[in-house]
Design an enzyme around this catalytic site. Structure first.
Site, PDB file in Angstrom:
ATOM      1  N   LYS A 155      10.414 -15.204 -35.300  1.00 30.56           N
ATOM      2  CA  LYS A 155       9.499 -14.120 -35.201  1.00 30.56           C
ATOM      3  C   LYS A 155       8.723 -13.895 -34.259  1.00 30.56           C
ATOM      4  O   LYS A 155       8.513 -15.208 -33.624  1.00 30.56           O
ATOM      5  CB  LYS A 155       8.411 -14.300 -36.428  1.00 30.56           C
ATOM      6  CG  LYS A 155       7.367 -13.105 -36.711  1.00 30.56           C
ATOM      7  CD  LYS A 155       6.457 -13.166 -37.707  1.00 30.56           C
ATOM      8  CE  LYS A 155       5.192 -12.095 -37.998  1.00 30.56           C
ATOM      9  NZ  LYS A 155       4.747 -12.402 -38.901  1.00 30.56           N
TER      10      LYS A 155
ATOM     11  N   ALA B  95       2.101 -15.593 -35.771  1.00 32.48           N
ATOM     12  CA  ALA B  95       2.339 -14.701 -34.509  1.00 32.48           C
ATOM     13  C   ALA B  95       3.946 -14.758 -33.712  1.00 32.48           C
ATOM     14  O   ALA B  95       4.271 -13.671 -33.365  1.00 32.48           O
ATOM     15  CB  ALA B  95       1.300 -15.060 -33.261  1.00 32.48           C
ATOM     16  N   HIS B  96       4.342 -16.132 -33.911  1.00 27.99           N
ATOM     17  CA  HIS B  96       5.677 -16.124 -33.655  1.00 27.99           C
ATOM     18  C   HIS B  96       6.209 -17.651 -34.222  1.00 27.99           C
ATOM     19  O   HIS B  96       5.461 -18.338 -34.740  1.00 27.99           O
ATOM     20  CB  HIS B  96       6.332 -16.308 -32.260  1.00 27.99           C
ATOM     21  CG  HIS B  96       5.097 -16.746 -31.179  1.00 27.99           C
ATOM     22  ND1 HIS B  96       5.136 -18.068 -30.948  1.00 27.99           N
ATOM     23  CD2 HIS B  96       4.103 -15.863 -30.553  1.00 27.99           C
ATOM     24  CE1 HIS B  96       3.856 -18.159 -29.668  1.00 27.99           C
ATOM     25  NE2 HIS B  96       3.338 -17.045 -29.916  1.00 27.99           N
ATOM     26  N   ASN B  97       7.520 -17.617 -34.408  1.00 24.51           N
ATOM     27  CA  ASN B  97       8.168 -18.655 -35.222  1.00 24.51           C
ATOM     28  C   ASN B  97       9.573 -18.998 -34.477  1.00 24.51           C
ATOM     29  O   ASN B  97      10.465 -17.891 -34.412  1.00 24.51           O
ATOM     30  CB  ASN B  97       8.137 -18.259 -36.575  1.00 24.51           C
ATOM     31  CG  ASN B  97       8.656 -19.240 -37.750  1.00 24.51           C
ATOM     32  OD1 ASN B  97       8.875 -20.436 -37.369  1.00 24.51           O
ATOM     33  ND2 ASN B  97       9.039 -18.745 -39.063  1.00 24.51           N
ATOM     34  N   VAL B 109       3.168 -20.543 -34.884  1.00 21.44           N
ATOM     35  CA  VAL B 109       2.022 -20.526 -34.176  1.00 21.44           C
ATOM     36  C   VAL B 109       1.069 -19.535 -35.227  1.00 21.44           C
ATOM     37  O   VAL B 109       1.434 -18.339 -35.711  1.00 21.44           O
ATOM     38  CB  VAL B 109       1.876 -19.677 -32.977  1.00 21.44           C
ATOM     39  CG1 VAL B 109       0.439 -19.517 -32.469  1.00 21.44           C
ATOM     40  CG2 VAL B 109       2.263 -20.622 -31.847  1.00 21.44           C
TER      41      VAL B 109
END
Lengths: 161, 152
Positions: A155, B95-97, B109
């Site tokens: 993501k 938020a990101h991975n 995060v």
């Protein structure tokens, strides 16, 4: 270092309106201002103030680093003696190939590492070479290290409020 | 990967910060690159469409807004990886991975506006996945400057 700035409702609306990106039109600040009910001059003044306060780090292009050739990404982690980690962290962070550098808590026994430095390269070997330079800088203050290569972005949304 | 030409690279390398705060900022930025505002806008649209750029605009430092930002990791059993990734990614606080090669193989995060939002997000992830979340809040920030020149 992480003191919060005082933001009013208009600042928040401005951040919400722009955090996904600026409009791709000749006069983007006018469009943003229309969306949140203020003039372009005020949009510009508030963005300037948010930059100066450090609430906005910068304004510009945010590249996908894989797409621009930085295909290897390693989170290097180090177990650095507590009394030396701050002085060494500053020096590791000042290496030109380190993009982020933080001290974080250990999670013993499984996770002995307290210094995190993100390193990018075009290949894993390049990242390993750079990690070796960090290891050399840390010297005997480091009791061990590892490189956690990323294998997939699961993501990447950026921050949203 | 999309092919980048010399102008794409110059745009990426020169526009990672200091975007002008003025009436017609794309035109001003374009002039510095020796192209027209329209040409710059066209290039930016293409770089965004092809995901060479993830976005074009302000990069917010959420902690300065009173929010919190924590790196966290999970040790996910191989057979459950995609399922757990979906569960984690479903949270807007993520938020990101990234998948990483280690026993702790999922690193993400969490970014929340309220300080206590982190604990709530961790509790939700633990409940949804049944896995313990290892949180690594930063204690000191020595350097952050994510600007990389185009190499492709």
């Amino acid at each position: 270092m992480n003191g919060a700035a005082k933001l009013d409702a208009v600042d928040r609306a401005l951040i919400v309106a722009t955090q996904g990106g600026l409009p791709l039109v000749a006069r983007p600040y006018h469009v943003v201002g229309e969306q949140i009910g203020i003039g372009a001059e005020e949009v510009i003044a508030r963005l300037q103030a948010l930059l100066e306060a450090g609430v906005i780090r910068r304004i510009g292009a945010v590249p996908n680093h894989y797409a621009i050739g930085w295909t290897a990404n390693g989170m290097t982690v180090w177990d650095v003696a507590d009394e030396r980690v701050d002085a060494l962290g500053v020096r590791v962070g000042s290496l030109d190939f380190v993009t982020h550098c933080y001290r974080r808590p250990r999670a013993l026994p499984a996770w002995p590492y307290n210094l995190f430095a993100m390193v990018h390269g075009s290949s894993r070997d390049e990242v390993r070479d750079k990690a070796a330079r960090i290891a050399a800088l840390l010297g005997e203050a480091s009791r061990g290290g590892d490189i956690l290569f990323s294998t997939r972005i699961l993501k990447k949304a950026g921050l949203r409020i | 990967m999309p092919e980048l030409d010399a102008l794409d690279r110059r745009i990426i390398d020169n526009l990672q910060g200091d975007f002008p705060l003025c009436d017609e900022p794309y035109a001003v930025a374009a002039r510095q690159l020796g192209i027209s505002g329209e040409e710059l806008l066209e290039r930016l649209r293409r770089l965004l469409d092809t995901r060479v750029l993830t976005r074009f605009g302000p990069l917010v430092h959420i902690e300065r807004m009173g929010g919190a930002f924590v790196l966290a990791a999970l040790q996910v059993p191989d057979g459950r990886y995609d399922e757990v990734a979906d569960l984690v990614n479903a949270l807007p606080e993520v938020a990101h991975n990234y998948r990483r090669e280690h026993a702790l193989n999922m690193w993400f995060v969490l970014a929340t506006e309220a300080q206590d939002g982190i604990a709530a997000a961790i509790a939700r992830i633990e409940e949804a996945t049944g896995l313990p979340v290892h949180a690594f809040p930063k204690e000191r920030e020595y350097f952050v400057e994510m600007k990389l020149a185009a190499r492709a």
